[in-house]
Write a protein that holds these residues in place. Sequence first.
Motif, PDB file in Angstrom:
ATOM      1  N   MET A  50       0.806  -1.250  -0.205  1.00 26.06           N
ATOM      2  CA  MET A  50       0.024   0.076   0.012  1.00 26.06           C
ATOM      3  C   MET A  50       0.888   1.366  -0.044  1.00 26.06           C
ATOM      4  O   MET A  50       0.610   2.157  -0.969  1.00 26.06           O
ATOM      5  N   LYS A  51       1.866   1.306   0.897  1.00 26.09           N
ATOM      6  CA  LYS A  51       2.764   2.457   0.897  1.00 26.09           C
ATOM      7  C   LYS A  51       3.325   2.665  -0.556  1.00 26.09           C
ATOM      8  O   LYS A  51       3.710   3.753  -0.816  1.00 26.09           O
ATOM      9  N   SER A  52       3.918   1.614  -1.083  1.00 22.52           N
ATOM     10  CA  SER A  52       4.665   1.974  -2.171  1.00 22.52           C
ATOM     11  C   SER A  52       3.841   2.245  -3.446  1.00 22.52           C
ATOM     12  O   SER A  52       4.221   3.027  -4.288  1.00 22.52           O
ATOM     13  N   LYS A  53       2.548   1.631  -3.298  1.00 22.18           N
ATOM     14  CA  LYS A  53       1.622   2.157  -4.428  1.00 22.18           C
ATOM     15  C   LYS A  53       1.369   3.818  -4.286  1.00 22.18           C
ATOM     16  O   LYS A  53       1.388   4.436  -5.130  1.00 22.18           O
ATOM     17  N   THR A  54       1.176   4.422  -2.966  1.00 24.46           N
ATOM     18  CA  THR A  54       0.929   5.786  -2.714  1.00 24.46           C
ATOM     19  C   THR A  54       2.122   6.490  -3.091  1.00 24.46           C
ATOM     20  O   THR A  54       2.073   7.478  -3.889  1.00 24.46           O
ATOM     21  N   ILE A  55       3.506   5.990  -3.083  1.00 26.34           N
ATOM     22  CA  ILE A  55       4.739   6.548  -3.517  1.00 26.34           C
ATOM     23  C   ILE A  55       4.591   6.691  -4.819  1.00 26.34           C
ATOM     24  O   ILE A  55       5.104   7.816  -5.446  1.00 26.34           O
ATOM     25  N   LEU A  56       4.307   5.701  -5.521  1.00 26.37           N
ATOM     26  CA  LEU A  56       4.579   5.504  -6.985  1.00 26.37           C
ATOM     27  C   LEU A  56       3.363   6.700  -7.508  1.00 26.37           C
ATOM     28  O   LEU A  56       3.845   7.139  -8.735  1.00 26.37           O
ATOM     29  N   THR A  57       2.151   6.592  -6.998  1.00 23.86           N
ATOM     30  CA  THR A  57       1.315   7.470  -7.628  1.00 23.86           C
ATOM     31  C   THR A  57       1.519   8.663  -7.458  1.00 23.86           C
ATOM     32  O   THR A  57       1.673   9.715  -8.223  1.00 23.86           O
ATOM     33  N   SER A  58       2.240   9.399  -6.360  1.00 26.37           N
ATOM     34  CA  SER A  58       2.596  10.679  -6.212  1.00 26.37           C
ATOM     35  C   SER A  58       3.579  11.175  -7.021  1.00 26.37           C
ATOM     36  O   SER A  58       3.733  12.177  -7.542  1.00 26.37           O
ATOM     37  N   LEU A  59       4.584  10.035  -7.155  1.00 18.76           N
ATOM     38  CA  LEU A  59       5.679  10.373  -8.291  1.00 18.76           C
ATOM     39  C   LEU A  59       5.139  10.642  -9.524  1.00 18.76           C
ATOM     40  O   LEU A  59       5.628  11.573 -10.317  1.00 18.76           O
ATOM     41  N   ALA A  60       4.164   9.615 -10.039  1.00 16.92           N
ATOM     42  CA  ALA A  60       3.658   9.862 -11.241  1.00 16.92           C
ATOM     43  C   ALA A  60       2.949  10.923 -11.530  1.00 16.92           C
ATOM     44  O   ALA A  60       2.894  11.647 -12.501  1.00 16.92           O
ATOM     45  N   LEU A  61       2.384  11.531 -10.735  1.00 14.60           N
ATOM     46  CA  LEU A  61       1.543  12.924 -10.545  1.00 14.60           C
ATOM     47  C   LEU A  61       2.564  13.946 -10.809  1.00 14.60           C
ATOM     48  O   LEU A  61       2.190  15.077 -11.400  1.00 14.60           O
ATOM     49  N   VAL A  62       3.686  13.937  -9.973  1.00 13.21           N
ATOM     50  CA  VAL A  62       4.576  15.028  -9.980  1.00 13.21           C
ATOM     51  C   VAL A  62       5.335  15.163 -11.393  1.00 13.21           C
ATOM     52  O   VAL A  62       5.648  16.228 -11.934  1.00 13.21           O
ATOM     53  N   LEU A  63       5.820  14.145 -11.863  1.00 14.20           N
ATOM     54  CA  LEU A  63       6.321  13.806 -13.100  1.00 14.20           C
ATOM     55  C   LEU A  63       5.500  14.089 -14.328  1.00 14.20           C
ATOM     56  O   LEU A  63       5.863  14.924 -15.165  1.00 14.20           O
ATOM     57  N   GLY A  64       4.314  13.923 -14.335  1.00 17.94           N
ATOM     58  CA  GLY A  64       3.107  14.206 -15.430  1.00 17.94           C
ATOM     59  C   GLY A  64       3.003  15.687 -15.309  1.00 17.94           C
ATOM     60  O   GLY A  64       3.097  16.340 -16.426  1.00 17.94           O
ATOM     61  N   THR A  65       3.043  16.323 -14.110  1.00 20.33           N
ATOM     62  CA  THR A  65       2.661  17.765 -13.978  1.00 20.33           C
ATOM     63  C   THR A  65       4.126  18.495 -14.692  1.00 20.33           C
ATOM     64  O   THR A  65       3.897  19.473 -15.364  1.00 20.33           O
ATOM     65  N   THR A  66       5.147  17.970 -14.368  1.00 24.91           N
ATOM     66  CA  THR A  66       6.499  18.581 -14.885  1.00 24.91           C
ATOM     67  C   THR A  66       6.501  18.484 -16.198  1.00 24.91           C
ATOM     68  O   THR A  66       7.051  19.462 -16.851  1.00 24.91           O
ATOM     69  N   VAL A  67       6.358  17.180 -16.806  1.00 26.03           N
ATOM     70  CA  VAL A  67       6.471  17.036 -18.290  1.00 26.03           C
ATOM     71  C   VAL A  67       5.465  17.908 -19.147  1.00 26.03           C
ATOM     72  O   VAL A  67       5.881  18.414 -19.990  1.00 26.03           O
ATOM     73  N   SER A  68       4.459  17.919 -18.316  1.00 28.01           N
ATOM     74  CA  SER A  68       3.308  18.857 -19.363  1.00 28.01           C
ATOM     75  C   SER A  68       3.585  20.259 -19.087  1.00 28.01           C
ATOM     76  O   SER A  68       3.406  21.020 -20.364  1.00 28.01           O
ATOM     77  N   ALA A  69       3.931  20.706 -18.143  1.00 29.01           N
ATOM     78  CA  ALA A  69       4.368  22.034 -18.082  1.00 29.01           C
ATOM     79  C   ALA A  69       5.664  22.349 -18.899  1.00 29.01           C
ATOM     80  O   ALA A  69       5.768  23.393 -19.667  1.00 29.01           O
ATOM     81  N   ALA A  70       6.511  21.539 -19.002  1.00 29.48           N
ATOM     82  CA  ALA A  70       7.812  21.662 -19.990  1.00 29.48           C
ATOM     83  C   ALA A  70       7.322  21.768 -21.370  1.00 29.48           C
ATOM     84  O   ALA A  70       8.025  22.481 -22.411  1.00 29.48           O
TER      85      ALA A  70
END
Length: 53
Positions: free
Chosen positions: A1-21
Amino acid sequence: MKSKTILTSLALVLGTTVSAAAMCPGKSHQAASCAEGMVWDRASGTCVEQTMS
């Protein structure tokens, strides 16, 4: 459960960064504000003194 939360958070952060760039490729979109009495010159990419004609 903890690893899924971390991976989901990481995916959201990276997705936002990539779309902004992707929205601002290179130096073609820049925000600039010039001092009073100056105007933005696109050709030189700098603020120049405003001339009254």
